[in-house]
Design a protein around this motif. Structure first.
Motif, PDB file in Angstrom:
ATOM      1  N   ARG A 132       0.822  -1.208   0.000  1.00  0.00           N
ATOM      2  CA  ARG A 132       0.000   0.000   0.000  1.00  0.00           C
ATOM      3  C   ARG A 132       0.865   1.270   0.000  1.00  0.00           C
ATOM      4  O   ARG A 132       0.576   2.234  -0.732  1.00  0.00           O
ATOM      5  CB  ARG A 132      -0.937  -0.015   1.205  1.00  0.00           C
ATOM      6  N   ALA A 139      -7.385 -12.766  -3.444  1.00  0.00           N
ATOM      7  CA  ALA A 139      -8.183 -11.573  -3.704  1.00  0.00           C
ATOM      8  C   ALA A 139      -7.720 -10.404  -2.836  1.00  0.00           C
ATOM      9  O   ALA A 139      -7.657  -9.259  -3.294  1.00  0.00           O
ATOM     10  CB  ALA A 139      -9.662 -11.867  -3.458  1.00  0.00           C
ATOM     11  N   ARG A 140      -7.373 -10.680  -1.577  1.00  0.00           N
ATOM     12  CA  ARG A 140      -6.913  -9.613  -0.688  1.00  0.00           C
ATOM     13  C   ARG A 140      -5.597  -9.021  -1.190  1.00  0.00           C
ATOM     14  O   ARG A 140      -5.392  -7.791  -1.127  1.00  0.00           O
ATOM     15  CB  ARG A 140      -6.771 -10.161   0.731  1.00  0.00           C
ATOM     16  N   LEU A 180      -4.484  -8.964  -4.361  1.00  0.00           N
ATOM     17  CA  LEU A 180      -4.731  -8.196  -5.586  1.00  0.00           C
ATOM     18  C   LEU A 180      -5.437  -6.876  -5.271  1.00  0.00           C
ATOM     19  O   LEU A 180      -5.169  -5.856  -5.909  1.00  0.00           O
ATOM     20  CB  LEU A 180      -5.550  -9.032  -6.569  1.00  0.00           C
ATOM     21  N   ASP A 181      -6.357  -6.908  -4.304  1.00  0.00           N
ATOM     22  CA  ASP A 181      -7.076  -5.678  -3.936  1.00  0.00           C
ATOM     23  C   ASP A 181      -6.136  -4.635  -3.333  1.00  0.00           C
ATOM     24  O   ASP A 181      -6.419  -3.436  -3.410  1.00  0.00           O
ATOM     25  CB  ASP A 181      -8.201  -5.997  -2.943  1.00  0.00           C
ATOM     26  N   ASN A 182      -5.042  -5.083  -2.731  1.00  0.00           N
ATOM     27  CA  ASN A 182      -4.100  -4.151  -2.106  1.00  0.00           C
ATOM     28  C   ASN A 182      -3.015  -3.675  -3.068  1.00  0.00           C
ATOM     29  O   ASN A 182      -2.075  -3.020  -2.633  1.00  0.00           O
ATOM     30  CB  ASN A 182      -3.452  -4.800  -0.883  1.00  0.00           C
TER      31      ASN A 182
END
Length: 614
Positions: free
Chosen positions: A552, A581-582, A584-586
């Motif tokens: 991040r 998924a977590r 890739l979302d970050n």
């Protein structure tokens, strides 16, 4: 006046008779009305309610009951009036007629007498016309007959009214009894309502207790998930080092004894990894966190890779491996390729494991196809000539943590989760899984799954499904080019485990790259501020700053604007639902789970930078 005096006697007689009939009829009417009123009053008194509160209903009942009686009385009065009118009119008309005739005859007589003198009588005979009296007589008879019929109908109506009144009194009695029953039922209903309120209070208490239990169960489930995630990471981290160094060591020069030891270590580590994967997969299925992917893939390459994977195992045991795919099976479909591979890998692995001689075959056919909905049910059959099973063993086969019996468990090992996972995955993909078997004659395992049709035929030329055999490489042949020659990259790795650092360093060196290491996210940010990198392998769980937080901050520019677009690949020992998924979302670009495989690592790097070029 002469007419009136002549007709007066008859009129008097008619008036007397009609008055007598009217007085009789009026007397009967009053008596019948009195009887009817008494019956209605008796009926009202028998009904158990307050008459004052229902005065309008009672008056309405009285009017309805006396209405027909009054109408009959009015008809009788109208008839009497008609007879009276007829009795007055007819005598007057008759008297007038006779007087006119008499006057005419007298005038005629006077004329004759004056014309002939006393010589004789020349009177002509005269006749009287009584046709008018006949018509009046017929009318009178008709009126009398109609009156008789009306009288009969009135008597019948009176009998029916009396019968209806009796029925009404009986119904009133039944209504009174029914009211008592209704009151009793109302009392029972009140009692039942009180009991229901008590039950509802207890039910609410049970619901509150159930909610509390559900909350505790959710907390326990979250704790279990956290525990599995932690254990997955803690077990996979050292196992990654073991498997990685085994692969590296396998490429060195070893004598026969060392090679045997290394094969044993590799087999044991892979068995341990398979056990961990089964437990994690079953946990995901049981918790409902299993997410199916949907992407296009060709089914023949999947079958071809599976045959290549198990060919060496079958050959080592002296088994033949046969593959058969029907022509009507769609060549390109849409669904979860990874889960299909997992199902078929498990079934083929079991078939080879429990078969000592003979053959193992995989057949693929179309069970059902619907071109309107563009869906196809594909059935996979894995047949072996192994030890077989009894009916009792078959009934326990797809249950978690169960196997054929204790002897096979000791001989062949396993967690007993593989077939349970296959069954749950098949059902999640719109199908089912089942098996048939006879002791000593082998087994047949079936898995059916639903896919979306992309293409019925493959436009590319067919490639025969056969296992790939490694060819010996001659020493005179030139060494293949390294991937780093095609993709000169600067690579950094954020990893806190020294064994894993060495494994990934050796793998990347074999591909031609040098690597810079950081023990945590803060050290990685410092590296990125000092120099530029093209690719970062990021471990998720690290001290001081973990991989997600470091990613991040990189994307937000904490390491400089030049590092914001760097490719980041998650490198973690976690393998639970939602981890990818977590990541890739970050802001990460790809996801790799430990233990690492050299070919998968190579393919991931190629895919990342080929996509960037495209």
């Amino acid at each position: 006046m002469v007419y009136l005096y002549a007709a007066l006697p008859i009129i008097a007689v008619v008036v007397v008779i009609v008055g007598w009939m009217v007085s009789i009829r009026f007397t009967e009417y009053m008596e019948e009305r009195s009887v009817l009123m008494e019956q209605l009053n008796s009926m009202v008194s028998n009904v158990d309610f307050n008459p004052i509160e229902h005065i309008d209903e009672i008056e309405f009942m009285r009017e309805e009951r006396t209405k027909a009686h009054q109408q009959e009385f009015y008809r009788s009065m109208a008839l009497a009036f008609a007879i009276l009118l007829f009795g007055v009119t007819v005598p007057l008309m008759a008297t007038r007629y006779f007087v006119q005739r008499l006057e005419s005859n007298l005038d005629l007589l006077n004329d004759r007498l004056s014309s002939i003198g006393t010589g004789g009588s020349a009177l002509m005979p005269q006749t009287f016309d009584f046709k008018e009296f006949d018509r009046l007589s017929d009318t009178l008879r008709t009126i009398t007959r109609n009156h008789g019929e009306t009288e009969q109908r009135w008597k019948r109506a009176e009998k029916e009214l009396i019968s209806a009144n009796s029925d009404l009194i009986e119904q009133a009695d039944e209504l009174k009894k029914g009211r008592k029953v209704a009151l009793s039922m109302m009392e029972d209903a009140d009692s039942a309502r009180e009991e229901l309120e008590i039950v509802n209070q207890r039910l609410n208490q049970v619901i509150e207790h159930a909610k509390q239990s559900a909350y505790e169960a959710d907390s326990a489930n979250r704790a279990k998930s956290d525990f599995l995630a932690t254990m997955s990471h803690e077990i996979r981290t050292p196992l990654n080092g073991i498997i990685g160094f085994v692969e590296m060591l396998n490429d060195t020069n070893l004598d026969e004894e060392q090679d045997d030891y290394l094969a044993t270590i590799k087999t044991s580590s892979e068995a341990l990894m398979s056990l961990i994967n089964d437990v994690l997969d079953f946990s995901k299925v049981e918790s409902g966190n299993l997410n199916l992917e949907s992407r296009d893939f060709a089914i023949l390459p999947v079958i071809r890779e599976l045959s290549s994977m198990f060919f060496s195992q079958a050959t080592e045991k002296g088994l033949s491996l046969n593959i058969d795919v029907d022509e009507d099976v769609p060549r390109r479909i849409r669904g979860d390729e990874t889960r299909l591979r997992q199902i078929l890998t498990n079934l083929l692995s079991n078939a080879i494991k429990f078969t000592e001689k003979g053959e193992v075959s995989l057949s693929v056919c179309t069970h059902a196809i619907n071109l309107e909905t563009n869906l196809v049910d594909i059935e996979f059959e894995v047949r072996d000539t192994g030890i077989g099973m009894t009916r009792e063993q078959l009934s326990q086969l797809f249950k978690p943590f169960s196997q054929g019996d204790s002897s096979t468990t000791r001989k062949y090992g396993g967690t007993g989760l593989g077939l349970a996972i296959c069954k749950r995955l098949s059902e999640a993909m719109g199908g089912k899984a089942w098996a048939t078997s006879l002791p000593g004659e082998g087994s047949c395992f079936f898995s059916r799954a639903q896919f979306e049709i992309v293409s019925l035929k493959d436009s590319r030329p067919p490639i025969p499904i056969q296992p790939k055999i490694k060819k010996a490489v001659s020493e005179d042949q030139p060494k293949p080019k390294l991937l780093a020659d095609q993709l000169p990259l600067r690579i950094a790795v954020a990893e806190d485990n020294l064994a894993n650092q060495r494994v990934i360093m050796i793998m990347l060196r074999r591909l031609g790259w040098s690597v810079d290491f950081a023990d945590n996210g803060e050290e990685l940010l410092d590296l990125l501020r000092e120099q530029n990198y093209d690719l970062i392998f990021m471990d998720l769980q690290m001290p001081i700053m973990d991989g997600l937080e470091a990613t991040r901050q990189i994307r937000q520019g904490a390491a400089g604007q030049q590092a914001q677009g760097v490719k980041i690949v998650a490198l973690t020992a976690n393998a639970l639902a939602g981890d990818e998924a977590r990541c890739l979302d970050n802001g990460m670009n790809a996801y790799l789970s430990k233990p690492l495989r050299l070919n998968i690592l190579k393919q991931t790097i190629q895919d990342l930078f080929e996509q960037a070029k495209a």
